[in-house]
Design a protein around this motif. Sequence first.
Motif, PDB file in Angstrom:
ATOM      1  N   ASP A  26       0.834  -1.196   0.000  1.00  0.00           N
ATOM      2  CA  ASP A  26       0.000   0.000   0.000  1.00  0.00           C
ATOM      3  C   ASP A  26       0.869   1.245   0.000  1.00  0.00           C
ATOM      4  O   ASP A  26       1.952   1.288   0.594  1.00  0.00           O
ATOM      5  CB  ASP A  26      -0.902   0.020   1.239  1.00  0.00           C
ATOM      6  CG  ASP A  26      -1.987  -1.045   1.164  1.00  0.00           C
ATOM      7  OD1 ASP A  26      -2.141  -1.643   0.076  1.00  0.00           O
ATOM      8  OD2 ASP A  26      -2.648  -1.282   2.189  1.00  0.00           O
ATOM      9  N   ASP A  66     -12.449   3.067  -4.697  1.00  0.00           N
ATOM     10  CA  ASP A  66     -13.108   1.896  -4.125  1.00  0.00           C
ATOM     11  C   ASP A  66     -14.106   2.262  -3.032  1.00  0.00           C
ATOM     12  O   ASP A  66     -15.045   1.510  -2.761  1.00  0.00           O
ATOM     13  CB  ASP A  66     -12.069   0.942  -3.540  1.00  0.00           C
ATOM     14  CG  ASP A  66     -11.061   0.479  -4.588  1.00  0.00           C
ATOM     15  OD1 ASP A  66     -11.474   0.156  -5.703  1.00  0.00           O
ATOM     16  OD2 ASP A  66      -9.849   0.481  -4.274  1.00  0.00           O
ATOM     17  N   THR A 102      -7.516   2.232  -5.750  1.00  0.00           N
ATOM     18  CA  THR A 102      -6.538   1.244  -6.184  1.00  0.00           C
ATOM     19  C   THR A 102      -5.792   1.787  -7.388  1.00  0.00           C
ATOM     20  O   THR A 102      -6.402   2.267  -8.352  1.00  0.00           O
ATOM     21  CB  THR A 102      -7.224  -0.077  -6.558  1.00  0.00           C
ATOM     22  OG1 THR A 102      -7.943  -0.577  -5.424  1.00  0.00           O
ATOM     23  CG2 THR A 102      -6.196  -1.108  -6.999  1.00  0.00           C
ATOM     24  N   ALA A 111      -2.642   0.170  -3.124  1.00  0.00           N
ATOM     25  CA  ALA A 111      -3.799   0.870  -2.571  1.00  0.00           C
ATOM     26  C   ALA A 111      -3.380   2.248  -2.074  1.00  0.00           C
ATOM     27  O   ALA A 111      -2.270   2.444  -1.570  1.00  0.00           O
ATOM     28  CB  ALA A 111      -4.417   0.057  -1.440  1.00  0.00           C
TER      29      ALA A 111
END
Length: 419
Positions: free
Chosen positions: A5, A137, A152, A157
């Motif tokens: 991430d 998202d 994303t 992420a």
Amino acid sequence: MTQPDLPDITTDCAIVGAGPAGLMLGLLLARAGLDVTVMEKHGDFLRDFRGDTIHPSTLDVMHELGLLDELLKLPHTQASRLHAEIGGRDVTLADFSRLPTRCRFIAFMPQWDFLDFLAREAARRPNFHLVMPAQVDGLIEAEGRIAGLRATTPRGALTLRAALVVGADGRNSVVRQKAGLEVESFGSPSDVLWMKLSHQPGDPPYVMGHGGPRQGFVMVDRGDYWQCGYVVRKGSFADVKAAGLEAFRAQVAAVSPLPASRMEEIASWDDVQLLSVRIDRLKRWWRPGLICIGDAAHAMSPIGGFGVNLAIQDAVAAANILTRPLKEGRLAARDLAAVEARRRFPTWATQKLQLMMRRGRRQREASGEERAGGPPGFLRSIARWPLLAHLAGRLVGLGFRPEDVRGARERNSGSAAAI
């Protein structure tokens, strides 16, 4: 291997959608010194058959920003009038020659060129960030307000925290769906099938044309090709395809002023793209910490090419109203409500006009007043009273409430500091 991430990012304003509304708002807020991050789900702007008309009201905005001359250096065509072929004769539908504007014409420019231009101008400022591709998202909520979003990206992420989230992600807006904003739909009786046909010597001399019986046909001059739209009954594309490509070519040839042989350029159904037409708008455009603008707030019919220009006007109004509260850290629900209040009437009036055009035709067809082969009633009215073309030019060219960039005139005259 899964991507790690990305670090959380904090920004003043997170804008979802790098279309006309999103990039214009991002440019204006960045010019004002705010930190802006624009998220776009696609990796580039190269998509055919998007709204490519830049109206005089938008050209005025570009002039106020000092960008008009550079914009008009990009490939485009200009139309001081819009024409249609009705009953075998050429009729002026909209005349922009008397508008009280700097540019008395519509500029037809591929939307990817316009968006790329806005993105380049915004990117000159280190406080503007464009992330693409990035798929939103979900939204982050905290203390009763929207406080950011999750997305994303190819790098992993991303969590983006912001004082304001703006949904500018079009008629299929993820933001408005995730925010639970309620949509009021007004339907549409038609869809548009878009295609390209080559531009040859001896073709009609107008920049935009419309002809045909129940199915209308629109041509936009792109220089070396025509962008053509063929209007069909809502939901009938499957039936059109079932009848076969040869039958489709014949139907288009019957309403097109181009030679029938030109239809052979439609080699397969891959050369035909469906635009599902609908008219809708949000019952409320905002929640605390979030607002929708452009097509995300109000999907328009392609009639008149209003969509891009309403989106630009939304962005200008939003920047005018929200810049100071954002800079001072006091953004409140009343500020978001003020944007909607400012833009609700022009949205309502434009959609009402589009619906009246269609309703008038359906009523005449039902009563037998309009024969199957006749053009829509509003076209026949303009053909009968040519002065209406100037009124149509004002409505199309300027809309119901054109916006000025706050402080632009003073900056251009040197009486105020630049934003």
